[in-house]
Motif scaffolding. Structure first.
Motif, PDB file in Angstrom:
ATOM      1  N   LEU A  78       6.407   0.443   3.146  1.00 22.42           N
ATOM      2  CA  LEU A  78       7.016  -0.837   3.502  1.00 22.42           C
ATOM      3  C   LEU A  78       7.014  -1.068   5.012  1.00 22.42           C
ATOM      4  CD1 LEU A  78      10.174  -0.946   1.175  1.00 22.42           C
ATOM      5  CD2 LEU A  78       8.047  -2.243   0.910  1.00 22.42           C
ATOM      6  N   HIS A  79       6.859  -0.006   5.799  1.00 24.54           N
ATOM      7  CA  HIS A  79       6.922  -0.123   7.257  1.00 24.54           C
ATOM      8  C   HIS A  79       5.616  -0.598   7.876  1.00 24.54           C
ATOM      9  CE1 HIS A  79      10.743   1.950   7.098  1.00 24.54           C
ATOM     10  NE2 HIS A  79      10.196   2.962   6.453  1.00 24.54           N
ATOM     11  N   PHE A  80       4.557  -0.715   7.092  1.00 28.98           N
ATOM     12  CA  PHE A  80       3.241  -1.002   7.665  1.00 28.98           C
ATOM     13  C   PHE A  80       2.976  -2.501   7.712  1.00 28.98           C
ATOM     14  CE2 PHE A  80       3.040   3.405   6.874  1.00 28.98           C
ATOM     15  CZ  PHE A  80       2.110   3.920   7.772  1.00 28.98           C
ATOM     16  N   THR A  81       2.297  -2.910   8.784  1.00 24.91           N
ATOM     17  CA  THR A  81       1.924  -4.295   9.022  1.00 24.91           C
ATOM     18  C   THR A  81       0.430  -4.347   9.352  1.00 24.91           C
ATOM     19  OG1 THR A  81       2.333  -4.135  11.406  1.00 24.91           O
ATOM     20  CG2 THR A  81       4.218  -4.771   9.995  1.00 24.91           C
ATOM     21  N   PRO A  82      -0.192  -5.514   9.243  1.00 22.93           N
ATOM     22  CA  PRO A  82      -1.604  -5.614   9.657  1.00 22.93           C
ATOM     23  C   PRO A  82      -1.814  -5.188  11.105  1.00 22.93           C
ATOM     24  CG  PRO A  82      -0.977  -7.523   8.345  1.00 22.93           C
ATOM     25  CD  PRO A  82       0.281  -6.755   8.597  1.00 22.93           C
ATOM     26  N   GLU A  83      -0.853  -5.494  11.967  1.00 18.16           N
ATOM     27  CA  GLU A  83      -0.977  -5.110  13.377  1.00 18.16           C
ATOM     28  C   GLU A  83      -0.966  -3.603  13.546  1.00 18.16           C
ATOM     29  OE1 GLU A  83       0.386  -9.180  12.905  1.00 18.16           O
ATOM     30  OE2 GLU A  83       1.229  -7.289  12.152  1.00 18.16           O
ATOM     31  N   LEU A  84      -0.096  -2.923  12.805  1.00 14.12           N
ATOM     32  CA  LEU A  84      -0.052  -1.465  12.880  1.00 14.12           C
ATOM     33  C   LEU A  84      -1.331  -0.857  12.317  1.00 14.12           C
ATOM     34  CD1 LEU A  84       1.355   1.195  13.464  1.00 14.12           C
ATOM     35  CD2 LEU A  84       2.557   0.979  11.270  1.00 14.12           C
ATOM     36  N   MET A  85      -1.842  -1.413  11.230  1.00 12.81           N
ATOM     37  CA  MET A  85      -3.089  -0.891  10.662  1.00 12.81           C
ATOM     38  C   MET A  85      -4.250  -1.068  11.631  1.00 12.81           C
ATOM     39  SD  MET A  85      -2.279   0.525   7.867  1.00 12.81           S
ATOM     40  CE  MET A  85      -3.944   0.864   7.257  1.00 12.81           C
ATOM     41  N   ALA A  86      -4.267  -2.177  12.369  1.00  6.77           N
ATOM     42  CA  ALA A  86      -5.315  -2.391  13.373  1.00  6.77           C
ATOM     43  C   ALA A  86      -5.206  -1.359  14.492  1.00  6.77           C
ATOM     44  CB  ALA A  86      -5.221  -3.806  13.928  1.00  6.77           C
ATOM     45  N   ALA A  87      -3.986  -1.052  14.914  1.00  6.63           N
ATOM     46  CA  ALA A  87      -3.788  -0.054  15.960  1.00  6.63           C
ATOM     47  C   ALA A  87      -4.201   1.334  15.489  1.00  6.63           C
ATOM     48  CB  ALA A  87      -2.326  -0.059  16.409  1.00  6.63           C
ATOM     49  N   LEU A  88      -3.932   1.648  14.240  1.00  8.80           N
ATOM     50  CA  LEU A  88      -4.349   2.931  13.684  1.00  8.80           C
ATOM     51  C   LEU A  88      -5.869   3.026  13.619  1.00  8.80           C
ATOM     52  CD1 LEU A  88      -1.684   3.158  10.858  1.00  8.80           C
ATOM     53  CD2 LEU A  88      -1.964   4.852  12.686  1.00  8.80           C
ATOM     54  N   ALA A  89      -6.513   1.932  13.197  1.00 12.82           N
ATOM     55  CA  ALA A  89      -7.980   1.925  13.132  1.00 12.82           C
ATOM     56  C   ALA A  89      -8.581   2.106  14.521  1.00 12.82           C
ATOM     57  CB  ALA A  89      -8.464   0.626  12.499  1.00 12.82           C
ATOM     58  N   HIS A 122      -7.831   5.339   6.358  1.00 11.24           N
ATOM     59  CA  HIS A 122      -6.863   5.253   5.262  1.00 11.24           C
ATOM     60  C   HIS A 122      -7.584   5.120   3.933  1.00 11.24           C
ATOM     61  CE1 HIS A 122      -7.542   0.866   5.632  1.00 11.24           C
ATOM     62  NE2 HIS A 122      -7.072   0.781   4.403  1.00 11.24           N
ATOM     63  N   GLU A 123      -6.923   5.587   2.886  1.00 18.76           N
ATOM     64  CA  GLU A 123      -7.396   5.484   1.511  1.00 18.76           C
ATOM     65  C   GLU A 123      -6.218   5.030   0.649  1.00 18.76           C
ATOM     66  OE1 GLU A 123     -10.420   5.823   0.488  1.00 18.76           O
ATOM     67  OE2 GLU A 123     -11.426   6.958   2.085  1.00 18.76           O
ATOM     68  N   THR A 124      -6.532   4.538  -0.558  1.00 15.86           N
ATOM     69  CA  THR A 124      -5.472   4.145  -1.488  1.00 15.86           C
ATOM     70  C   THR A 124      -5.672   4.821  -2.844  1.00 15.86           C
ATOM     71  OG1 THR A 124      -6.671   2.162  -2.208  1.00 15.86           O
ATOM     72  CG2 THR A 124      -5.098   1.897  -0.398  1.00 15.86           C
ATOM     73  N   LEU A 125      -4.558   5.065  -3.502  1.00 14.43           N
ATOM     74  CA  LEU A 125      -4.525   5.510  -4.881  1.00 14.43           C
ATOM     75  C   LEU A 125      -3.453   4.685  -5.583  1.00 14.43           C
ATOM     76  CD1 LEU A 125      -1.714   7.168  -4.605  1.00 14.43           C
ATOM     77  CD2 LEU A 125      -3.177   9.082  -3.990  1.00 14.43           C
ATOM     78  N   THR A 126      -3.256   4.901  -6.870  1.00 16.54           N
ATOM     79  CA  THR A 126      -2.260   4.140  -7.629  1.00 16.54           C
ATOM     80  C   THR A 126      -1.350   5.085  -8.384  1.00 16.54           C
ATOM     81  OG1 THR A 126      -3.841   2.328  -7.964  1.00 16.54           O
ATOM     82  CG2 THR A 126      -1.881   2.351  -9.370  1.00 16.54           C
ATOM     83  N   LEU A 127      -0.044   5.003  -8.132  1.00 15.30           N
ATOM     84  CA  LEU A 127       0.949   5.673  -8.962  1.00 15.30           C
ATOM     85  C   LEU A 127       2.042   4.652  -9.269  1.00 15.30           C
ATOM     86  CD1 LEU A 127       1.851   8.425 -10.256  1.00 15.30           C
ATOM     87  CD2 LEU A 127       3.455   8.576  -8.355  1.00 15.30           C
ATOM     88  N   HIS A 128       2.194   4.324 -10.545  1.00 12.32           N
ATOM     89  CA  HIS A 128       3.205   3.347 -10.942  1.00 12.32           C
ATOM     90  C   HIS A 128       4.575   4.040 -10.980  1.00 12.32           C
ATOM     91  CE1 HIS A 128       0.256   0.349 -11.415  1.00 12.32           C
ATOM     92  NE2 HIS A 128      -0.200   0.701 -12.598  1.00 12.32           N
ATOM     93  N   VAL A 129       5.350   3.802  -9.950  1.00 17.31           N
ATOM     94  CA  VAL A 129       6.629   4.478  -9.779  1.00 17.31           C
ATOM     95  C   VAL A 129       7.603   3.999 -10.853  1.00 17.31           C
ATOM     96  CG1 VAL A 129       8.391   5.133  -8.109  1.00 17.31           C
ATOM     97  CG2 VAL A 129       6.148   4.325  -7.304  1.00 17.31           C
ATOM     98  N   GLY A 130       8.264   4.945 -11.525  1.00  9.73           N
ATOM     99  CA  GLY A 130       9.212   4.608 -12.575  1.00  9.73           C
ATOM    100  C   GLY A 130      10.646   4.645 -12.079  1.00  9.73           C
ATOM    101  N   ALA A 131      11.545   4.066 -12.854  1.00  7.81           N
ATOM    102  CA  ALA A 131      12.963   4.053 -12.494  1.00  7.81           C
ATOM    103  C   ALA A 131      13.565   5.447 -12.509  1.00  7.81           C
ATOM    104  CB  ALA A 131      13.737   3.148 -13.454  1.00  7.81           C
ATOM    105  N   GLY A 132      12.889   6.400 -13.124  1.00  9.48           N
ATOM    106  CA  GLY A 132      13.373   7.777 -13.129  1.00  9.48           C
ATOM    107  C   GLY A 132      13.504   8.358 -11.734  1.00  9.48           C
ATOM    108  N   THR A 133      12.811   7.746 -10.759  1.00  7.43           N
ATOM    109  CA  THR A 133      12.895   8.242  -9.385  1.00  7.43           C
ATOM    110  C   THR A 133      14.310   8.143  -8.833  1.00  7.43           C
ATOM    111  OG1 THR A 133      11.822   8.123  -7.208  1.00  7.43           O
ATOM    112  CG2 THR A 133      12.337   6.044  -8.257  1.00  7.43           C
ATOM    113  N   PHE A 134      15.132   7.238  -9.400  1.00  5.47           N
ATOM    114  CA  PHE A 134      16.502   7.063  -8.918  1.00  5.47           C
ATOM    115  C   PHE A 134      17.520   7.880  -9.702  1.00  5.47           C
ATOM    116  CE2 PHE A 134      14.529   2.798  -8.064  1.00  5.47           C
ATOM    117  CZ  PHE A 134      14.332   3.024  -6.704  1.00  5.47           C
ATOM    118  N   LEU A 135      17.095   8.528 -10.774  1.00  4.02           N
ATOM    119  CA  LEU A 135      18.057   9.245 -11.594  1.00  4.02           C
ATOM    120  C   LEU A 135      18.523  10.515 -10.892  1.00  4.02           C
ATOM    121  CD1 LEU A 135      16.495   8.987 -15.169  1.00  4.02           C
ATOM    122  CD2 LEU A 135      18.312   7.585 -14.160  1.00  4.02           C
ATOM    123  N   PRO A 136      19.812  10.799 -10.921  1.00  2.00           N
ATOM    124  CA  PRO A 136      20.304  12.037 -10.309  1.00  2.00           C
ATOM    125  C   PRO A 136      19.861  13.249 -11.123  1.00  2.00           C
ATOM    126  CG  PRO A 136      22.062  10.950 -11.530  1.00  2.00           C
ATOM    127  CD  PRO A 136      20.886  10.012 -11.551  1.00  2.00           C
TER     128      PRO A 136
END
Length: 342
Positions: free
Chosen positions: A182-193, A199-213
């Motif tokens: 959430l912290h990334f912006t197009p400007e930051l990505m340009a500075a990193l480049a 950078h690369e991307t993958l997909t993990l569909h985060v479930g609500a279980g991540t919030f369970l104690p």
């Protein structure tokens, strides 16, 4: 390990209810295996990385998976957390004691679902009526599933529709955001480049279980919820080449890290992956795929605090969190970030 080893006291005022604006103005705590901490901001990230390093982002997109409905006179809340097939989703249910197998639940905008099966963890399978894709129904009837530590303190509003999506969000299916990105912006990505950071991307569909104690007293007795993920073969090949060249693979978020580790064999080779993962990383785990992690600050006694303790050491992370609390860092999904470089 005893779960209470991962507990700590967090003042409620340290929980962020809104994100930093602009996104890359959030604070960033740089942490090595030893030595002093670096109190910076996310915009400083290019200076902390080396040319040839690669950041790995999760491109999942959060769906409006929070539903409020009725079974007769009873109010029923549902948070979808894992797709089963085109018409059925597994969901955590509020007021589940009023639900029986075969009951029909009415949600807003003419959306109906049948309670088909109750699972051992207390969640339910909901089968949605009609021919429209469930995602279309959710756009009509659902709201963004903010974490309970935010939703319990303020209502979801229009701003959350964009605030709770990353700039990489593309593949619909998550019910929680991969919040480090959430912290990334197009400007930051340009500075990193410009710095030579890839950078690369993958997909993990985060479930609500991540919030369970974690309710177990020992980590060995905790069962992780399954989440679906995919790494394309060409992405795996490029990441293997990065490591072979002596450069670093740095996961942006625990979701990216967990999928990379799930896809990597004992030989340290990252492979294409498509399926469920239940990987549970605790101290003693030997990391195979990553050389660092950018992540937000996590809940006490959570599986994610256990993960960062596995990466950096429990005593080190206890010191990190004590520093972050004392210095006024903002915690959790809309909070500040850390860069962990073991």
């Amino acid at each position: 390990m005893r779960v209470d080893l991962f507990d700590f006291e967090l003042p409620p005022e340290r929980i962020a209810l809104r994100p930093a604006r602009p996104r890359d103005s959030a604070r960033l705590l740089r942490v090595g295996r030893e030595g002093a901490f670096g109190d910076l901001i996310v915009r400083n990230l290019p200076d902390l990385l080396e040319p040839g390093d690669v950041l790995v982002f999760n491109d999942t997109r959060v769906i409006p998976a929070q539903l409020e409905g009725r079974r007769g006179a009873a109010r029923i809340g549902a948070t979808l957390h894992k797709r089963i097939d085109l018409r059925r989703w597994q969901a955590f249910i509020r007021n589940a004691k009023r639900l029986r197998v075969g009951d029909e639940v009415e949600f807003p905008a003419g959306v109906w679902a049948t309670a088909e099966e109750r699972h051992d963890d207390g969640s339910w399978t909901l089968g949605f009526h009609g021919d429209e894709p469930v995602e279309v129904l959710l756009e009509r009837a659902g709201s963004m599933p903010l974490p309970p530590y935010i939703a319990g303190r303020r209502p979801t509003d229009e701003a959350d529709k964009s605030d709770y999506q990353t700039m990489f969000a593309r593949e619909e299916g998550a019910v929680a955001a991969p919040t480090a990105a959430l912290h990334f912006t197009p400007e930051l990505m340009a500075a990193l480049a410009a710095r030579g950071v890839g950078h690369e991307t993958l997909t993990l569909h985060v479930g609500a279980g991540t919030f369970l104690p974690v309710k177990a007293e020992d980590t060995a007795d905790h069962a992780m919820h399954a989440e679906w993920g995919r790494i394309e073969a060409d992405v795996a090949e490029r990441l293997n080449a990065v490591r072979a060249a002596g450069r670093r693979v740095i996961a942006v978020g625990t979701t990216s890290l967990r999928l990379l580790e799930s896809a990597t064999g004992e030989d340290g080779v990252i492979r294409a992956f498509a399926g469920d993962t239940r990987i549970f990383i605790t101290p003693g785990y030997r990391f195979r795929a990553i050389d660092g992690l950018m992540t937000n600050f996590h809940l006490p006694k959570s599986t994610l605090f256990m993960l960062v303790s596995a990466l950096m050491g429990l005593e080190r992370m206890q010191a990190v969190y004590a520093h972050a609390i004392a210095e006024g860092y903002r915690f959790y999904s809309y909070g500040d970030s850390s860069l962990l470089l073991p």
